[in-house]
Structures are given as structure tokens and as C-alpha cells.
Design a protein around this motif. Structure first.
Motif, PDB file in Angstrom:
ATOM      1  N   ASP A 409     -77.596 -21.867 -90.570  1.00 65.64           N
ATOM      2  CA  ASP A 409     -76.193 -21.455 -90.464  1.00 65.64           C
ATOM      3  C   ASP A 409     -75.826 -21.104 -89.025  1.00 65.64           C
ATOM      4  N   PHE A 410     -76.716 -20.391 -88.316  1.00 66.58           N
ATOM      5  CA  PHE A 410     -76.437 -20.047 -86.925  1.00 66.58           C
ATOM      6  C   PHE A 410     -76.316 -21.313 -86.082  1.00 66.58           C
ATOM      7  N   ALA A 411     -77.233 -22.234 -86.264  1.00 62.62           N
ATOM      8  CA  ALA A 411     -77.229 -23.461 -85.469  1.00 62.62           C
ATOM      9  C   ALA A 411     -75.984 -24.296 -85.733  1.00 62.62           C
ATOM     10  N   ARG A 412     -75.500 -24.276 -86.949  1.00 60.25           N
ATOM     11  CA  ARG A 412     -74.400 -25.168 -87.334  1.00 60.25           C
ATOM     12  C   ARG A 412     -73.023 -24.506 -87.261  1.00 60.25           C
ATOM     13  N   GLN A 413     -72.996 -23.175 -87.114  1.00 62.20           N
ATOM     14  CA  GLN A 413     -71.705 -22.489 -87.040  1.00 62.20           C
ATOM     15  C   GLN A 413     -71.486 -21.753 -85.721  1.00 62.20           C
ATOM     16  N   VAL A 414     -72.473 -21.002 -85.262  1.00 66.56           N
ATOM     17  CA  VAL A 414     -72.299 -20.216 -84.040  1.00 66.56           C
ATOM     18  C   VAL A 414     -72.444 -21.096 -82.805  1.00 66.56           C
ATOM     19  N   VAL A 415     -73.431 -21.987 -82.780  1.00 65.45           N
ATOM     20  CA  VAL A 415     -73.634 -22.834 -81.594  1.00 65.45           C
ATOM     21  C   VAL A 415     -72.406 -23.686 -81.282  1.00 65.45           C
ATOM     22  N   PRO A 416     -71.760 -24.347 -82.259  1.00 68.47           N
ATOM     23  CA  PRO A 416     -70.541 -25.090 -81.920  1.00 68.47           C
ATOM     24  C   PRO A 416     -69.436 -24.209 -81.347  1.00 68.47           C
ATOM     25  N   GLU A 417     -69.360 -22.948 -81.783  1.00 65.63           N
ATOM     26  CA  GLU A 417     -68.349 -22.033 -81.246  1.00 65.63           C
ATOM     27  C   GLU A 417     -68.674 -21.684 -79.786  1.00 65.63           C
ATOM     28  N   LEU A 418     -69.943 -21.495 -79.474  1.00 69.26           N
ATOM     29  CA  LEU A 418     -70.341 -21.259 -78.080  1.00 69.26           C
ATOM     30  C   LEU A 418     -70.032 -22.479 -77.220  1.00 69.26           C
ATOM     31  N   ARG A 419     -70.266 -23.644 -77.778  1.00 67.76           N
ATOM     32  CA  ARG A 419     -70.016 -24.897 -77.055  1.00 67.76           C
ATOM     33  C   ARG A 419     -68.515 -25.067 -76.807  1.00 67.76           C
ATOM     34  N   ARG A 420     -67.718 -24.717 -77.800  1.00 63.61           N
ATOM     35  CA  ARG A 420     -66.259 -24.840 -77.661  1.00 63.61           C
ATOM     36  C   ARG A 420     -65.751 -23.963 -76.521  1.00 63.61           C
ATOM     37  N   ARG A 421     -66.420 -22.833 -76.272  1.00 64.32           N
ATOM     38  CA  ARG A 421     -66.018 -21.924 -75.201  1.00 64.32           C
ATOM     39  C   ARG A 421     -66.563 -22.342 -73.833  1.00 64.32           C
ATOM     40  N   GLY A 422     -67.349 -23.411 -73.815  1.00 60.44           N
ATOM     41  CA  GLY A 422     -67.863 -23.920 -72.550  1.00 60.44           C
ATOM     42  C   GLY A 422     -69.009 -23.133 -71.974  1.00 60.44           C
ATOM     43  N   ILE A 423     -69.755 -22.396 -72.837  1.00 61.40           N
ATOM     44  CA  ILE A 423     -70.860 -21.580 -72.320  1.00 61.40           C
ATOM     45  C   ILE A 423     -72.209 -22.003 -72.898  1.00 61.40           C
ATOM     46  N   PHE A 424     -72.245 -23.148 -73.575  1.00 60.20           N
ATOM     47  CA  PHE A 424     -73.514 -23.678 -74.048  1.00 60.20           C
ATOM     48  C   PHE A 424     -73.500 -25.186 -73.940  1.00 60.20           C
ATOM     49  N   ARG A 425     -74.642 -25.749 -73.618  1.00 62.67           N
ATOM     50  CA  ARG A 425     -74.761 -27.176 -73.317  1.00 62.67           C
ATOM     51  C   ARG A 425     -74.375 -28.088 -74.478  1.00 62.67           C
ATOM     52  N   ASN A 426     -73.947 -29.281 -74.102  1.00 63.96           N
ATOM     53  CA  ASN A 426     -73.774 -30.369 -75.068  1.00 63.96           C
ATOM     54  C   ASN A 426     -75.033 -31.221 -75.154  1.00 63.96           C
ATOM     55  N   GLU A 427     -75.722 -31.351 -74.024  1.00 66.29           N
ATOM     56  CA  GLU A 427     -76.959 -32.118 -73.963  1.00 66.29           C
ATOM     57  C   GLU A 427     -77.952 -31.386 -73.070  1.00 66.29           C
ATOM     58  N   TYR A 428     -79.221 -31.679 -73.254  1.00 60.05           N
ATOM     59  CA  TYR A 428     -80.245 -31.103 -72.393  1.00 60.05           C
ATOM     60  C   TYR A 428     -80.075 -31.608 -70.967  1.00 60.05           C
ATOM     61  N   GLU A 429     -80.299 -30.707 -70.010  1.00 63.73           N
ATOM     62  CA  GLU A 429     -80.147 -31.056 -68.606  1.00 63.73           C
ATOM     63  C   GLU A 429     -81.304 -31.905 -68.084  1.00 63.73           C
ATOM     64  N   GLY A 430     -82.478 -31.749 -68.667  1.00 67.11           N
ATOM     65  CA  GLY A 430     -83.648 -32.473 -68.188  1.00 67.11           C
ATOM     66  C   GLY A 430     -84.647 -32.684 -69.298  1.00 67.11           C
ATOM     67  N   THR A 431     -85.874 -33.000 -68.904  1.00 66.22           N
ATOM     68  CA  THR A 431     -86.924 -33.273 -69.883  1.00 66.22           C
ATOM     69  C   THR A 431     -87.972 -32.174 -69.947  1.00 66.22           C
ATOM     70  N   THR A 432     -87.957 -31.239 -68.983  1.00 64.38           N
ATOM     71  CA  THR A 432     -88.931 -30.147 -69.000  1.00 64.38           C
ATOM     72  C   THR A 432     -88.240 -28.825 -69.340  1.00 64.38           C
ATOM     73  N   LEU A 433     -89.037 -27.862 -69.750  1.00 64.55           N
ATOM     74  CA  LEU A 433     -88.492 -26.546 -70.071  1.00 64.55           C
ATOM     75  C   LEU A 433     -87.898 -25.892 -68.833  1.00 64.55           C
ATOM     76  N   ARG A 434     -88.559 -26.028 -67.684  1.00 66.47           N
ATOM     77  CA  ARG A 434     -88.015 -25.444 -66.448  1.00 66.47           C
ATOM     78  C   ARG A 434     -86.655 -26.050 -66.102  1.00 66.47           C
ATOM     79  N   GLU A 435     -86.516 -27.348 -66.242  1.00 63.82           N
ATOM     80  CA  GLU A 435     -85.223 -27.980 -65.942  1.00 63.82           C
ATOM     81  C   GLU A 435     -84.130 -27.424 -66.843  1.00 63.82           C
ATOM     82  N   ASN A 436     -84.414 -27.293 -68.119  1.00 67.26           N
ATOM     83  CA  ASN A 436     -83.394 -26.842 -69.058  1.00 67.26           C
ATOM     84  C   ASN A 436     -83.059 -25.364 -68.891  1.00 67.26           C
TER      85      ASN A 436
END
Length: 448
Positions: A409-436
């Protein structure tokens, strides 16, 4: 305009549930503590939502085993006493995920540096640069007798050992410079000896020659997470941590902690941006606020008072709280040799809110000291955004009361709301944990 700060999210998979009675909920998969398929499902839900990392806590003992051995059958009601060994789980997950970080706990109190360095370096290579080690000193006193000790190591000694342990592990991870492994068939030369380095460490706790028999990964070395919030824990975090997991329940103190640990990094030649602070949150999500509170009360109704009281046992300083009236105040606790910062948090909460022993026990059992957020997806996004913008956190570890439904529920309801506000990614920035996470690749000390 400067780019907005982006929130970091970790999935703290505290199976079968963070709430001590969560496993009893009708929607809970009570066997998720030992069900590999459930672990993998949760990791894949987190990766689909673009979480930065998953995270597994670990304890090398059955929680409450000392009391069980003495015939205390009330401990038989405790959950979270069995679990899969987390580094084995990470190695398996590395082959079945693509982008998400993979962090697990391994204690410095009852391990040796060479084993830990090798284990996490191997996972880092298997995952192509997505591994992380959560460096902790053991809190649970039940662990000591599994490793030949009659008593748990003193708090100050544990942290001194942990600091040296870190130095050895980081030194071993630098054993090989890039290009050190030649594997030149034509010449028959396997390695460039000039790029392979012996650590030759000799200190108060460890004597380790090296080199490590695993080279560096695409992210240089595994990310190091740290979870201590005491004075010693803050100092260790400033020295060692790329990510700090912490329990913070109100924004004023969270801002103080955030500023303090970031400022301490400078004395170790680091930048405040080299550390990401991620408090834990436990969401209780509803379509309305009333529905969310109904869910919370439903969970609390599953929690017997004796089990709730046991949630305070590891921070009680050896005091048997069953001997005190539950509707009286929390008694003064002797200093804890387990989790000093968590003891301080619990005592402060009880005093400031004028809670009875029963109330503080049930409050703690509901979130194991972490902040419990009860409300709608919009409310939760408001809270996370506020903490981010006021520099109380760089991100959050999401710890659910039971699994899998609240996390889904958190992943499918809260994360899209964070994304809508422009404070959470749409896609991963890189391939390593440090990059992301937005962390630099640490240079090899021998190639600088």
C-alpha cells in the motif's frame, strides 16, 4: 532555480512485522520471517517503486533466549525471533533484482573484520555495485553466550572495537587497485604485484595482514550504513557512515541530530553531503484519517500487555519491569549496556507525555521506538516532505507493522504522491547504490 532535494527511501524489511503483534493480523503472512519467496516479493515491490535500497536488521540470537532458558514462558509470545541470515538472502536477491540497493546488518561485536570484508565485497561484485553493510555493535545481550562470553561486552568497549573494525574492513577493501588483476594469458602474469597491497594492521583488538582475496566493485566498495544514535554512535557514524539509520519521533530533535552528525563529518575529512540521514517510519495507511486510526487500534487490540512490556526489556538496564504497577509511571532505569540512545528516547517520551508504564510499553511495541505515522497518503507525503525541506532527514526507512499488504500500500499510494510533488525519482539515476544515493565513489587509498 536549484534542483529540488530528492527524498531517499529504504525498505526496512522487519519480517514478519515491526509491530510485536503484527504477525497476528488477518492480512499478515505470519511465515514471512522464513519464507524466501516473501522476501523476494517485497524486494521486487520496492524495486518497482524505485526505492533506493532494501535493508535487513539482524540478531545472532533468539530474542529473549536468556529468559527462555530460565523457564520464562511469556517470551514464547515474542515475534521476530527467527530469521534467514541476511547476507545469504542478499546474495540470492542480487541475481533476481537489477537496480535496488541491498543492505544487511553484521555486528562488529561478534564477527571478525576479514570475514565481513570478504562477505560484503563478494555481494557487491555479485550485484554489480549495489551492496551495503550496516555496521552495528550488538545491542541484544542474548548474543554473548552464543560466542563464548558469559556477559555482553561493555558499551564503550564495543564502540572502540567497532571503530577499529571499520578501519580494518575499509583497508581490506582497498587491497586491490583497479587494474591489479591482469589475467594475461599471453604472458602468464595473473596479477600486477605493484597494485596488490598488504594491510598489516595491528591494533588493540585486531591483527590482520591481508590482502583481501576479492577486488573492488563498480561502486568502489560497499556502502556503509550505521545505526547508533548515542554519543559514541554519532561519533562512529560521522567517521564511517554513508547512510545513518536512526529513530527520531519529532522534528525538532530530528533537526538537531541531522545537523550534529553532519557537522561531525568535517573532523574526519569528510563533507556533510557524504552522509544520508534516514530515520525510520512505520506507516498505518487509510483512505481517510478515521480509517487509518481504526487500523491502528485493530493492531493494538492484538497486543497483550505482557508482550508490550517485553518491548522494553532490552533497554530496561536489567530492571524487571513486571515488578512495577503497569498503571504507574515508568520507573527510573539503570544505565543500559544495550541500546543507550533508544533507552533515552523511550524515557524522554514517557516523561514528556506523562505516560504510564503500560502506555509507554504499548507505544514502543507499536513502532520499536520509530515514528508511527497514522493517516492518509497525502498526510504521510506532507510529513516526509516537511522533514526533507526542513533538513530533519534526507530520506526514510519504511518499516511496516506486518507484511506484505502495508508495504504494498505504501509503495502504490504514498510513493506516487511523493513523485507528484517532485521529490522522488521516476527512474533510477544509475546502476550502483552509490549513484542512486548521490554518493561519490571512494578513491583507493593506494592510487591517490
Amino acid at each position: 532555480m536549484p534542483e529540488p532535494r530528492m527524498l531517499k527511501l529504504g525498505a526496512f524489511l522487519s519480517v514478519p512485522g515491526n509491530h510485536l503483534a503484527g504477525w497476528r493480523h488477518p492480512d499478515a503472512v505470519a511465515t514471512s520471517d522464513m519464507d524466501w519467496k516473501q522476501y523476494l516479493h517485497l524486494a521486487q515491490v520496492a524495486e518497482a517503486a524505485k526505492f533506493d535500497t532494501i535493508f535487513f536488521q539482524d540478531t545472532a540470537a533468539v530474542n529473549g533466549s536468556r529468559a527462555l532458558a530460565k523457564g520464562d514462558t511469556s517470551r514464547a509470545k515474542l515475534s521476530r525471533t527467527v530469521k534467514l541470515e541476511p547476507t545469504a538472502v542478499l546474495a540470492a536477491m542480487a541475481a533476481l533484482t537489477t537496480n535496488i540497493g541491498l543492505i544487511a546488518t553484521a555486528t562488529t561485536t561478534y564477527n571478525e573484520p576479514y570475514n565481513i570484508a570478504r562477505r560484503f565485497a563478494a555481494i557487491d561484485l555479485i550485484s554489480e555495485g549495489r551492496a551495503g553493510w550496516n555496521l552495528v555493535t550488538s545491542q541484544i545481550e542474548d548474543e554473548s553466550e552464543n560466542f563464548g562470553f558469559d556477559a555482553h561486552m561493555d558499551h564503550a568497549r564495543r564502540y572502540a572495537r567497532a571503530s577499529e573494525f571499520y578501519d580494518v574492513v575499509i583497508g581490506l577493501w582497498d587491497s586491490w587497485e583497479d587494474g591489479g588483476l591482469l589475467r594475461d594469458k599471453e604472458s602468464g602474469i595473473y596479477m600486477d604485484r605493484a597494485k596488490v597491497h598488504f594491510l598489516d594492521h595491528e591494533g588493540p583488538n585486531f591483527k590482520v595482514r591481508g590482502p583481501l582475496n576479492v577486488p573492488r566493485s563498480p561502486q568502489g566498495r560497499p556502502v556503509v550504513a550505521q545505526a547508533g544514535s548515542s554519543e559514541a554512535g554519532r561519533e562512529l557514524a560521522a567517521k564511517t557512515a554513508d547512510v545513518i539509520f536512526t529513530a527520531q519521533t519529532e522534528i525538532g530533535r530530528a533537526k538537531e541530530f541531522y545537523a550534529d552528525v553532519k557537522a561531525r563529518t568535517v573532523r574526519y575529512g569528510r563533507s556533510p553531503d557524504d552522509v544520508k540521514v534516514m530515520p525510520g517510519i512505520t506507516p498505518v495507511l487509510g483512505a481517510t484519517e478515521a480509517e487509518a486510526w481504526e487500523k491502528y487500534e485493530e493492531l493494538q487490540a492484538l497486543l497483550p500487555d505482557d508482550v508490550a512490556l517485553q518491548s522494553l526489556s532490552h533497554i530496561s538496564g536489567g530492571l524487571d519491569l513486571r515488578n512495577y504497577p503497569q498503571d504507574g509511571p515508568l520507573p527510573d532505569l539503570p544505565p543500559s549496556n544495550a541500546a543507550k540512545a533508544r533507552q533515552e528516547l523511550v524515557v524522554r517520551t514517557a516523561r514528556e507525555k506523562n505516560m504510564t508504564l503500560r502506555q509507554i510499553a504499548r507505544h514502543t511495541a507499536a513502532g520499536t521506538g520509530h515514528r508511527v505515522l497514522v493517516g492518509t497518503a497525502e498526510y504521510m507525503a506532507d510529513e516526509l516532505e516537511t522533514w526533507l525541506k526542513q533538513e530533519a532527514a534526507d530520506g526514510f526507512n519504511v518499516i511496516c507493522n506486518h507484511y506484505p499488504v502495508p508495504f504494498e500500500d505504501f509503495a502504490r499510494q504514498v510513493v506516487p504522491e511523493l513523485r507528484r510533488r517532485g521529490i522522488f525519482r521516476n527512474e533510477y539515476e544509475g546502476t550502483t547504490l552509490r549513484e542512486n544515493l548521490g554518493l561519490k565513489v571512494p578513491p583507493n587509498r593506494y592510487a591517490m
